[in-house]
Design a protein around this motif. Structure first.
Motif, PDB file in Angstrom:
ATOM      1  N   ARG A 118       0.843  -1.202   0.000  1.00  0.00           N
ATOM      2  CA  ARG A 118       0.000   0.000   0.000  1.00  0.00           C
ATOM      3  C   ARG A 118       0.881   1.255   0.000  1.00  0.00           C
ATOM      4  O   ARG A 118       1.888   1.303   0.685  1.00  0.00           O
ATOM      5  N   ASP A 169      -6.883  17.439  12.846  1.00  0.00           N
ATOM      6  CA  ASP A 169      -7.652  16.378  12.173  1.00  0.00           C
ATOM      7  C   ASP A 169      -9.084  16.845  11.902  1.00  0.00           C
ATOM      8  O   ASP A 169      -9.624  16.674  10.804  1.00  0.00           O
ATOM      9  N   GLY A 173      -6.849   8.715   6.885  1.00  0.00           N
ATOM     10  CA  GLY A 173      -6.046   7.514   6.721  1.00  0.00           C
ATOM     11  C   GLY A 173      -4.718   7.692   7.411  1.00  0.00           C
ATOM     12  O   GLY A 173      -4.254   6.830   8.170  1.00  0.00           O
ATOM     13  N   ARG A 178      -9.465   7.718  -4.557  1.00  0.00           N
ATOM     14  CA  ARG A 178     -10.181   7.978  -3.296  1.00  0.00           C
ATOM     15  C   ARG A 178      -9.315   8.727  -2.286  1.00  0.00           C
ATOM     16  O   ARG A 178      -9.771   9.013  -1.176  1.00  0.00           O
ATOM     17  N   LYS A 179      -8.073   9.038  -2.650  1.00  0.00           N
ATOM     18  CA  LYS A 179      -7.156   9.673  -1.686  1.00  0.00           C
ATOM     19  C   LYS A 179      -7.188  11.199  -1.813  1.00  0.00           C
ATOM     20  O   LYS A 179      -7.049  11.732  -2.911  1.00  0.00           O
TER      21      LYS A 179
HETATM   22  C1  LIG Z   1     -25.169   7.244   9.298  1.00  0.00           C
HETATM   23  C2  LIG Z   1     -24.249   8.051  10.193  1.00  0.00           C
HETATM   24  C3  LIG Z   1     -23.488   9.087   9.461  1.00  0.00           C
HETATM   25  C4  LIG Z   1     -22.922  10.078  10.402  1.00  0.00           C
HETATM   26  C5  LIG Z   1     -21.880  10.941   9.733  1.00  0.00           C
HETATM   27  C6  LIG Z   1     -22.499  11.655   8.674  1.00  0.00           C
HETATM   28  C7  LIG Z   1     -21.869  12.372   7.819  1.00  0.00           C
HETATM   29  C8  LIG Z   1     -20.429  12.583   7.850  1.00  0.00           C
HETATM   30  C9  LIG Z   1     -20.224  13.752   7.037  1.00  0.00           C
HETATM   31  C10 LIG Z   1     -19.244  14.528   7.131  1.00  0.00           C
HETATM   32  C11 LIG Z   1     -18.103  14.342   7.996  1.00  0.00           C
HETATM   33  C12 LIG Z   1     -17.525  15.678   8.094  1.00  0.00           C
HETATM   34  C13 LIG Z   1     -16.517  15.934   8.796  1.00  0.00           C
HETATM   35  C14 LIG Z   1     -15.712  14.906   9.528  1.00  0.00           C
HETATM   36  C15 LIG Z   1     -14.795  15.696  10.302  1.00  0.00           C
HETATM   37  C16 LIG Z   1     -13.896  15.281  11.122  1.00  0.00           C
HETATM   38  C17 LIG Z   1     -13.633  13.922  11.532  1.00  0.00           C
HETATM   39  C18 LIG Z   1     -12.159  13.775  11.608  1.00  0.00           C
HETATM   40  C19 LIG Z   1     -11.740  12.678  10.730  1.00  0.00           C
HETATM   41  C20 LIG Z   1     -11.522  11.414  11.496  1.00  0.00           C
HETATM   42  O1  LIG Z   1     -10.964  11.381  12.536  1.00  0.00           O
HETATM   43  S1  LIG Z   1     -12.049   9.946  10.779  1.00  0.00           S
HETATM   44  C21 LIG Z   1     -11.683   8.699  12.017  1.00  0.00           C
HETATM   45  C22 LIG Z   1     -10.314   8.096  11.918  1.00  0.00           C
HETATM   46  N1  LIG Z   1     -10.150   7.283  10.761  1.00  0.00           N
HETATM   47  C23 LIG Z   1     -10.633   6.039  10.638  1.00  0.00           C
HETATM   48  O2  LIG Z   1     -11.322   5.554  11.497  1.00  0.00           O
HETATM   49  C24 LIG Z   1     -10.292   5.258   9.373  1.00  0.00           C
HETATM   50  C25 LIG Z   1     -10.107   3.788   9.675  1.00  0.00           C
HETATM   51  N2  LIG Z   1      -9.647   3.111   8.472  1.00  0.00           N
HETATM   52  C26 LIG Z   1     -10.500   2.558   7.586  1.00  0.00           C
HETATM   53  O3  LIG Z   1     -11.701   2.502   7.807  1.00  0.00           O
HETATM   54  C27 LIG Z   1      -9.900   2.017   6.321  1.00  0.00           C
HETATM   55  O4  LIG Z   1      -8.572   1.655   6.490  1.00  0.00           O
HETATM   56  C28 LIG Z   1     -10.022   3.043   5.152  1.00  0.00           C
HETATM   57  C29 LIG Z   1     -11.514   3.352   4.880  1.00  0.00           C
HETATM   58  C30 LIG Z   1      -9.246   4.327   5.458  1.00  0.00           C
HETATM   59  C31 LIG Z   1      -9.405   2.431   3.878  1.00  0.00           C
HETATM   60  O5  LIG Z   1      -9.904   1.140   3.705  1.00  0.00           O
HETATM   61  P1  LIG Z   1     -10.549   0.655   2.312  1.00  0.00           P
HETATM   62  O6  LIG Z   1     -10.585  -0.851   2.368  1.00  0.00           O
HETATM   63  O7  LIG Z   1     -11.804   1.361   2.048  1.00  0.00           O
HETATM   64  O8  LIG Z   1      -9.576   1.158   1.213  1.00  0.00           O
HETATM   65  P2  LIG Z   1      -8.200   0.536   0.646  1.00  0.00           P
HETATM   66  O9  LIG Z   1      -7.437  -0.146   1.691  1.00  0.00           O
HETATM   67  O10 LIG Z   1      -8.575  -0.241  -0.562  1.00  0.00           O
HETATM   68  O11 LIG Z   1      -7.417   1.866   0.201  1.00  0.00           O
HETATM   69  C32 LIG Z   1      -7.932   2.758  -0.785  1.00  0.00           C
HETATM   70  C33 LIG Z   1      -6.807   3.693  -1.169  1.00  0.00           C
HETATM   71  O12 LIG Z   1      -6.451   4.469   0.001  1.00  0.00           O
HETATM   72  C34 LIG Z   1      -5.072   4.233   0.349  1.00  0.00           C
HETATM   73  N3  LIG Z   1      -4.959   4.161   1.805  1.00  0.00           N
HETATM   74  C35 LIG Z   1      -5.657   3.351   2.634  1.00  0.00           C
HETATM   75  N4  LIG Z   1      -5.290   3.557   3.875  1.00  0.00           N
HETATM   76  C36 LIG Z   1      -4.345   4.522   3.846  1.00  0.00           C
HETATM   77  C37 LIG Z   1      -3.594   5.166   4.843  1.00  0.00           C
HETATM   78  N5  LIG Z   1      -3.725   4.835   6.126  1.00  0.00           N
HETATM   79  N6  LIG Z   1      -2.735   6.129   4.476  1.00  0.00           N
HETATM   80  C38 LIG Z   1      -2.603   6.475   3.187  1.00  0.00           C
HETATM   81  N7  LIG Z   1      -3.287   5.888   2.188  1.00  0.00           N
HETATM   82  C39 LIG Z   1      -4.141   4.928   2.525  1.00  0.00           C
HETATM   83  C40 LIG Z   1      -4.713   2.933  -0.292  1.00  0.00           C
HETATM   84  O13 LIG Z   1      -3.322   2.845  -0.546  1.00  0.00           O
HETATM   85  C41 LIG Z   1      -5.532   2.969  -1.574  1.00  0.00           C
HETATM   86  O14 LIG Z   1      -4.891   3.814  -2.507  1.00  0.00           O
HETATM   87  P3  LIG Z   1      -4.525   3.266  -3.974  1.00  0.00           P
HETATM   88  O15 LIG Z   1      -5.839   2.892  -4.588  1.00  0.00           O
HETATM   89  O16 LIG Z   1      -3.870   4.399  -4.662  1.00  0.00           O
HETATM   90  O17 LIG Z   1      -3.646   2.096  -3.734  1.00  0.00           O
END
Ligand SMILES: CCCCC/C=C\C/C=C\C/C=C\C/C=C\CCCC(=O)SCCNC(=O)CCNC(=O)[C@H](O)C(C)(C)COP(=O)(O)OP(=O)(O)OC[C@H]1O[C@@H](n2cnc3c(N)ncnc32)[C@H](O)[C@@H]1OP(=O)(O)O
Length: 194
Positions: free
Chosen positions: A4, A87, A104, A132-133
């Motif tokens: 990755r 963040d 991420g 998606r990044k």
């Molecule tokens: C119904 C209720 C809804 C309520 C909410 C409603 C609305 C929300 C709306 C708005 C929100 C607005 C504001 C939010 C504001 C602030 C919140 C602060 C943000 C946070 O605090 S949020 C919490 C902390 N966060 C997590 O809790 C993530 C945990 N994690 C995962 O859930 C998975 O890990 C995920 C989804 C990240 C990926 O998983 P996945 O399986 O979908 O994707 P995949 O692995 O295939 O990667 C696809 C491409 O991303 C690259 N990639 C993957 N991981 C990477 C990393 N770590 N670094 C760099 N690149 C990365 C790959 O390298 C590939 O790139 P490439 O295609 O180029 O190879």
């Protein structure tokens, strides 16, 4: 090794971010995305209560006053709390693109100590998008919006669908969100994104 790519520098074929036509106007306060959010929610007494404003382009600004509940060393902000403020500000950029994305990777530089009662002036923008990044950066200044940089961050957010929350969140909270009309408005704003 997973193979990755987690670099914080966008690849050469990354594209500039696109501001959604219905993004909040520059200067407009962006409300909390969730009342129980530690970063922006009004329902969390010890939370950061970050107030974020839309900027020009794909940029936001925010203010966060460090309180006693946020200390690490005596009279100084905890580094993890400052990372949270960065963040959360970066996460608010979602509102300008109308793309839901989660952190991420977040890399934080701590440049100056930040005393309790200081107002941290935050500024964040998306620099590029690749698949998606979402590559983004943020700074936090003290002593005013033009003051010295105390903290800064580079991050990669990853686009997700609403199902990310529905499938992973604790059922009680998800049920509460889906039966709250105000919260549903937030959810719908993101569902209409093409
Ligand atoms: C119904 C209720 C809804 C309520 C909410 C409603 C609305 C929300 C709306 C708005 C929100 C607005 C504001 C939010 C504001 C602030 C919140 C602060 C943000 C946070 O605090 S949020 C919490 C902390 N966060 C997590 O809790 C993530 C945990 N994690 C995962 O859930 C998975 O890990 C995920 C989804 C990240 C990926 O998983 P996945 O399986 O979908 O994707 P995949 O692995 O295939 O990667 C696809 C491409 O991303 C690259 N990639 C993957 N991981 C990477 C990393 N770590 N670094 C760099 N690149 C990365 C790959 O390298 C590939 O790139 P490439 O295609 O180029 O190879």
């Amino acid at each position: 090794m997973s193979g990755r790519t987690t670099a914080l520098t966008p690849p050469a074929d990354a594209r500039p971010p696109v501001r959604h036509p219905e993004a909040p106007a520059p200067g407009e306060v962006i409300g909390a995305h969730y009342d129980n959010c530690f970063g922006c929610g009004g329902g969390v007494p010890h939370g950061l209560h970050l107030e974020v404003r839309a900027g020009e382009g794909v940029r936001v600004t925010a203010e966060f006053r460090v309180r006693e509940a946020h200390q690490g060393a005596p009279g100084l902000a905890h580094g993890g709390v400052l990372a949270t403020a960065l963040d959360e500000t970066l996460g608010s950029l979602n509102w300008l693109t109308r793309v839901i994305a989660v952190t991420g990777r977040l890399e934080t530089d701590y440049v100056l100590p930040v005393p309790v009662d200081t107002v941290l002036h935050l500024d964040a923008e998306v620099s590029a998008v690749h698949g998606r990044k979402i590559y983004c950066t943020a700074t936090g200044r003290i002593g005013g919006p033009e003051g010295p940089v105390a903290v800064r961050a580079d991050a990669v957010f990853i686009e997700v669908k609403l199902e990310h929350f529905v499938n992973n969140g604790r059922p009680a909270e998800i049920k509460a969100v889906l039966s709250d009309p105000d919260q549903l408005k937030v959810v719908r704003a993101f569902e209409v994104n093409p």
